[in-house]
Design an enzyme around this catalytic site. Structure first.
Site, PDB file in Angstrom:
ATOM      1  CB  ALA A   1      -0.837  -0.008   1.420  1.00  0.00           C
ATOM      2  CE1 TYR A   2       5.401   5.666   2.381  1.00  0.00           C
ATOM      3  CE2 TYR A   2       7.226   4.063   1.452  1.00  0.00           C
ATOM      4  CZ  TYR A   2       6.543   5.877   2.207  1.00  0.00           C
ATOM      5  OH  TYR A   2       7.596   6.742   1.976  1.00  0.00           O
ATOM      6  N   PRO A   3       4.191   1.762  -1.125  1.00  0.00           N
ATOM      7  CG  PRO A   3       5.073   0.041  -1.884  1.00  0.00           C
ATOM      8  CD  PRO A   3       4.688   0.200  -0.538  1.00  0.00           C
TER       9      PRO A   3
END
Length: 329
Positions: A144-146
């Site tokens: 989710a972060y990338p």
């Protein structure tokens, strides 16, 4: 310097690790800073560093528009950071928050916007080796972060033009004095029993927080509209050597325990499945995003920043580690 001649910069994420250094570096370079804050504690933090707090958050268009009025540029540092969490939070804080910053910048007639991105936008589960700014974003980001940071970056680049110049910087592995998250977490992991997955002999690019701030200011002053710039400490480090030295600045020995990388892959998959299906609190001890950004090679090239911005690190890795150790003492 009179109020009429002061150069104001608007900053989001000013009370965070990077944000605090940005305030220090900006004021040292002659700028006055207005920092968006969500709490009284954050306001106290930025004010102590010499910034003017602007109460509001990334949903408060009026607050951001007012804070940006008359500024020579804005630096967007705020985002949801981490290897785990509900996608809705990443979407709201990172993607939609960036959209709101862009809209406020346009409404305020802001001339320049610098967006703090990350090398993690390239994460797809494989090593990232000597990547430069021409490498495309993956079709399937590794977490989710990338994914959210890549989407935010795309919004910023698409907004370039019509009086607003947008620039993206991608520092890799921000570290240094004042870090209250990464180094302490690494030290705590070492106290519990650090494991060098894959042996740790792979290479990793890094970027001291003061080098990041220096590069961001250069990008605001000289960055080409619609351009992306990687920022690093210079030559990549051997991961085991650098992380070992970083952990030791916290007064802890990382030890010599090794485990194969395939075991870490399996552990990360099990952890993510358990945290997805069960009502477990906090973050999993290991996720695929964290694993791939730490225990596989991630090296990027900062040639473009050096050539176009005149970027050079202002502090070396050795100096930064000595500074960290002295701070602990």
């Amino acid at each position: 310097m009179t109020a009429a001649t002061r150069k104001f910069v608007f900053l989001t994420g000013g009370s965070g690790f990077l944000g605090r250094q940005l305030i220090t570096s900006l004021t040292g370079a002659g700028y006055s800073v207005r920092a968006l804050v969500r709490s009284a504690q954050a306001a106290t933090t930025v004010q102590a560093l010499g910034a003017e707090p602007v109460s509001g958050d990334l949903d408060d268009m009026a607050a951001m528009r007012g804070g940006m009025a008359g500024c020579v540029g804005a630096i967007h540092s705020a985002a949801k950071v981490g290897g785990w969490g509900p996608w809705e939070e990443f979407l709201r804080d990172t993607v939609q928050g960036t959209e709101h910053v862009i809209a406020a910048a346009r409404a305020a007639g802001l001339p320049r916007l610098v967006h703090i991105s990350t090398e993690a936008v390239l994460a797809d589960g494989q090593p990232i080796i000597e990547a430069d700014e021409t490498r495309p974003l993956p079709q399937k980001p590794n977490g989710a972060y990338p994914r959210s940071k890549g989407m935010a970056e795309q919004r910023v680049l698409a907004a370039n033009g019509d009086g607003l110049a947008t620039v993206v910087v991608r520092p890799r592995f921000i570290w240094g004095k004042g870090d209250t998250t990464l180094a302490p977490r690494l030290a705590e992991a070492a106290r519990r029993g650090w494991v060098w997955f894959g042996g740790g002999a792979h290479r990793s690019s890094t970027c001291h927080v003061r080098n990041v701030a220096h590069g961001v200011i250069l990008a605001m002053e000289r960055g080409g509209p619609g351009e992306i710039y990687f920022l690093t400490d210079g030559a990549p480090q051997q991961f085991r050597d650098f992380i070992g030295r970083l952990i030791r600045t916290q007064g802890v020995e990382p030890g010599e325990r090794n485990a194969p990388l395939w075991l870490a892959d399996a552990m990360a998959a099990v952890c993510e499945t358990a945290w997805s299906l069960l009502p477990l609190q906090g973050e999993p001890p290991l996720t695929r995003t964290t694993l791939n950004l730490f225990f596989r090679e991630v090296t990027v090239r900062d040639d473009k920043a050096r050539q176009q911005l005149g970027y050079r690190p202002v502090i070396s890795v050795d100096e930064g580690l000595r500074e960290l150790q002295a701070a602990i003492r």
